[in-house]
Design a protein around this motif. Structure first.
Motif, mmCIF file in Angstrom:
data_model
loop_
_atom_site.group_PDB
_atom_site.id
_atom_site.type_symbol
_atom_site.label_atom_id
_atom_site.label_comp_id
_atom_site.label_asym_id
_atom_site.label_seq_id
_atom_site.Cartn_x
_atom_site.Cartn_y
_atom_site.Cartn_z
ATOM 1 N N CYS A 296 0.698 -1.337 0.027
ATOM 2 C CA CYS A 296 -0.066 -0.120 0.023
ATOM 3 C C CYS A 296 0.853 1.326 0.084
ATOM 4 N N GLN A 297 0.572 1.916 -0.916
ATOM 5 C CA GLN A 297 1.386 3.306 -1.112
ATOM 6 C C GLN A 297 0.595 4.698 -0.781
ATOM 7 N N LEU A 298 1.300 5.415 0.247
ATOM 8 C CA LEU A 298 0.625 6.598 0.192
ATOM 9 C C LEU A 298 1.729 7.585 -0.040
ATOM 10 N N SER A 299 1.498 8.858 0.215
ATOM 11 C CA SER A 299 2.633 9.949 -0.160
ATOM 12 C C SER A 299 2.333 11.251 0.927
ATOM 13 N N GLY A 300 3.159 11.900 1.374
ATOM 14 C CA GLY A 300 3.147 12.814 2.579
ATOM 15 C C GLY A 300 4.218 13.895 2.469
ATOM 16 N N VAL A 301 4.052 14.790 2.942
ATOM 17 C CA VAL A 301 5.071 15.796 3.315
ATOM 18 C C VAL A 301 5.821 15.702 4.691
ATOM 19 N N VAL A 302 6.952 15.485 4.786
ATOM 20 C CA VAL A 302 7.811 15.629 5.869
ATOM 21 C C VAL A 302 7.581 16.905 6.789
ATOM 22 N N GLU A 303 6.845 17.034 8.118
ATOM 23 C CA GLU A 303 6.722 18.322 8.948
ATOM 24 C C GLU A 303 7.972 18.324 9.814
ATOM 25 N N ARG A 317 2.567 14.673 7.026
ATOM 26 C CA ARG A 317 1.240 15.235 6.762
ATOM 27 C C ARG A 317 0.664 14.787 5.568
ATOM 28 N N LEU A 318 -0.441 14.159 5.681
ATOM 29 C CA LEU A 318 -1.057 13.333 4.355
ATOM 30 C C LEU A 318 -1.802 14.563 3.555
ATOM 31 N N PRO A 319 -2.187 14.454 2.446
ATOM 32 C CA PRO A 319 -2.805 15.415 1.471
ATOM 33 C C PRO A 319 -4.195 15.922 2.139
ATOM 34 N N ASP A 320 -4.853 14.866 3.014
ATOM 35 C CA ASP A 320 -6.189 15.456 3.595
ATOM 36 C C ASP A 320 -5.823 16.098 5.027
ATOM 37 N N GLY A 321 -4.725 16.302 5.195
ATOM 38 C CA GLY A 321 -4.381 17.260 6.342
ATOM 39 C C GLY A 321 -4.109 16.085 7.689
ATOM 40 N N GLN A 322 -4.338 15.033 7.613
ATOM 41 C CA GLN A 322 -4.098 13.976 8.635
ATOM 42 C C GLN A 322 -2.508 13.782 8.876
ATOM 43 N N GLN A 323 -2.029 13.423 10.022
ATOM 44 C CA GLN A 323 -0.509 13.313 10.435
ATOM 45 C C GLN A 323 -0.417 11.624 10.584
ATOM 46 N N ILE A 324 0.762 11.332 10.195
ATOM 47 C CA ILE A 324 1.330 9.961 10.402
ATOM 48 C C ILE A 324 2.635 9.848 10.681
ATOM 49 N N VAL A 340 7.664 12.673 0.198
ATOM 50 C CA VAL A 340 8.203 11.255 0.188
ATOM 51 C C VAL A 340 6.920 10.160 0.151
ATOM 52 N N PRO A 341 7.238 9.163 -0.583
ATOM 53 C CA PRO A 341 6.552 7.978 -0.572
ATOM 54 C C PRO A 341 6.109 7.251 0.928
ATOM 55 N N ILE A 342 5.272 6.881 1.345
ATOM 56 C CA ILE A 342 4.957 6.318 2.529
ATOM 57 C C ILE A 342 4.418 4.729 2.276
ATOM 58 N N GLY A 343 5.089 3.791 2.805
ATOM 59 C CA GLY A 343 4.805 2.544 2.502
ATOM 60 C C GLY A 343 4.129 1.728 3.754
ATOM 61 N N ILE A 344 3.043 0.941 3.568
ATOM 62 C CA ILE A 344 2.372 0.086 4.586
ATOM 63 C C ILE A 344 1.965 -1.096 4.201
ATOM 64 N N ASP A 345 2.247 -2.053 4.879
ATOM 65 C CA ASP A 345 1.932 -3.452 4.802
ATOM 66 C C ASP A 345 0.567 -3.698 5.241
ATOM 67 N N PRO A 346 -0.285 -4.125 4.531
ATOM 68 C CA PRO A 346 -1.858 -4.170 5.010
ATOM 69 C C PRO A 346 -1.948 -5.366 6.186
ATOM 70 N N GLN A 347 -0.901 -6.283 6.465
ATOM 71 C CA GLN A 347 -1.005 -7.246 7.641
ATOM 72 C C GLN A 347 -0.791 -6.251 8.842
ATOM 73 N N HIS A 348 -0.369 -5.203 8.790
ATOM 74 C CA HIS A 348 0.149 -4.550 9.977
ATOM 75 C C HIS A 348 -0.967 -3.169 10.244
ATOM 76 N N VAL A 349 -1.908 -3.152 9.432
ATOM 77 C CA VAL A 349 -2.942 -2.254 9.671
ATOM 78 C C VAL A 349 -4.215 -2.921 10.448
ATOM 79 N N ILE A 350 -4.602 -2.039 11.685
ATOM 80 C CA ILE A 350 -5.719 -2.799 12.500
ATOM 81 C C ILE A 350 -6.801 -1.932 12.419
ATOM 82 N N PRO A 351 -7.869 -2.552 11.998
ATOM 83 C CA PRO A 351 -9.170 -2.061 12.119
ATOM 84 C C PRO A 351 -9.624 -1.897 13.409
ATOM 85 N N LEU A 352 -10.161 -0.830 13.431
ATOM 86 C CA LEU A 352 -10.681 -0.606 14.992
ATOM 87 C C LEU A 352 -12.439 -0.406 14.893
#
Length: 354
Positions: A296-303, A317-324, A340-352
């Motif tokens: 899974c690929q996202l993109s964000g600006v380093v703050e 900062r993600l394009p919608d204003g959320q921070q990660i 920069v690109p942001i990479g996420i493995d879906p196996q590590h994503v936790i549904p709440l």
């Protein structure tokens, strides 16, 4: 069959408009190191005080060894207590402090002296029997308090933020000491703290409290890796909670959209997947070149880039204003202001499940 030593059944407690226990039910097993964890005002210390008999619940039952003790005074519950304040008796020696509870119970001198010697050996203070306890260091005084609480062989030891007044080095040493003493004595420990690391380090199980309710309880690793709600996820440092705009479920997996980016094939496990938030720990987020090849690929600006010794924290900062936040162990030349690109493995994503 599990041997339950403490059972809270529909316990509620209010102080005016403030709810410190809200229809709370839970069980603690004999010999367990069980921790009440939560922010200030979550009710954890009041619940401990109700177990001790220092506060009375408005409704509900508190059972110790199967007996309802709501109407039993504190001194008849056979519980040991340790607090943030050492409560060392200044006019007594170390041995007199440790033997105080035994003396009150009328234990004869020979048995009392034998037990005091055993307790001082247990906590590493053998040879200090005759010293004035108030002249000891903070860590040594806390050991005296621990030995004094355990000397009468209580059914449970209740500990209310006992290490919070110590500096970090001594606090870490005392964490190891408490784990060792718990293992050697087999006494049930009921521990209160607001410190996540302290709870994770020492506990067999942890109950996370929020506004008088138990938000989640589980083994330390399960809580850390698999929070069930936004509150629990945010409470443990280093966990990103992200709002999703779309989500779907099929064949035991979920797909989401975060800041316009798709996150697909997230395993649901025992989660419903109906919540609108997902969590991912900072150490499971890749940035820059390390993100290449991630499912899974996202993109964000380093703050911000924060150096923490063994790790670097990148706040993006993600394009919608959320921070990660991403926690990495090596410098990569990424600087504040870079996209920069942001990479996420879906196996590590936790549904709440909110």
């Amino acid at each position: 069959m599990t041997d339950v030593i403490l059972r809270l059944d529909a316990v509620s407690k209010r102080f005016g408009p403030t709810v410190t226990a809200d229809n709370l039910s839970l069980e603690v097993n004999r010999g367990e190191f069980f921790t009440f964890l939560g922010p200030s005002g979550s009710g954890k210390s009041t619940i401990l005080r109700m177990v001790a008999g220092l506060e009375r619940p408005d409704t509900g039952r508190i059972e110790i060894d199967g007996r309802d003790v709501v109407d039993v005074p504190p001194w008849r519950r056979n519980l040991g207590m340790m607090f943030q304040q050492y409560a060392i008796f200044p006019h007594m020696t170390v041995a007199e402090n440790v033997g105080y509870g035994l003396n009150v119970r009328g234990t004869d001198a020979a048995a009392r002296n034998k037990r005091v010697a055993e307790m001082l050996h247990l906590v590493g203070l053998a040879g200090m029997e005759g010293k004035n306890a108030t002249l000891l260091s903070g860590g040594e005084q806390q050991r005296v308090a621990l030995a004094r609480a355990l000397a009468p062989e209580p059914k449970m030891l209740l500990l209310d933020e006992p290490l919070s007044a110590l500096d970090e080095r001594i606090r870490r040493a005392m964490q190891n000491e408490l784990k060792r003493v718990h293992a050697e004595t087999g006494t049930t420990f009921l521990y209160v703290t607001h410190d996540q690391e302290e709870a994770l380090t020492m506990s067999d199980r942890i109950a996370v409290f929020n506004k008088g309710q138990c938000a989640q309880f589980d083994a330390p690793e399960a809580l850390y890796r698999h929070p069930r709600s936004t509150f629990v996820a945010r409470f443990f440092r280093g966990c990103n909670v992200l709002a999703t705009t779309e989500h779907s479920r099929a064949n035991g997996k979920a797909s989401y959209r975060v800041a316009g980016f798709p996150i697909t094939d997230v395993p649901l496990g025992d989660r419903s997947g109906k919540g609108v938030h997902v969590a991912i720990r900072a150490e499971d987020v890749a940035v820059g070149p390390a993100a290449a090849g991630a499912a899974c690929q996202l993109s964000g600006v380093v703050e911000d880039v924060t150096y923490r010794g063994t790790v670097l924290d990148y706040t993006l900062r993600l394009p919608d204003g959320q921070q990660i936040t991403a926690m990495v162990t090596r410098r990569s030349g990424i600087q504040a202001g870079d996209t920069v690109p942001i990479g996420i493995d879906p196996q590590h994503v936790i549904p709440l499940d909110d």
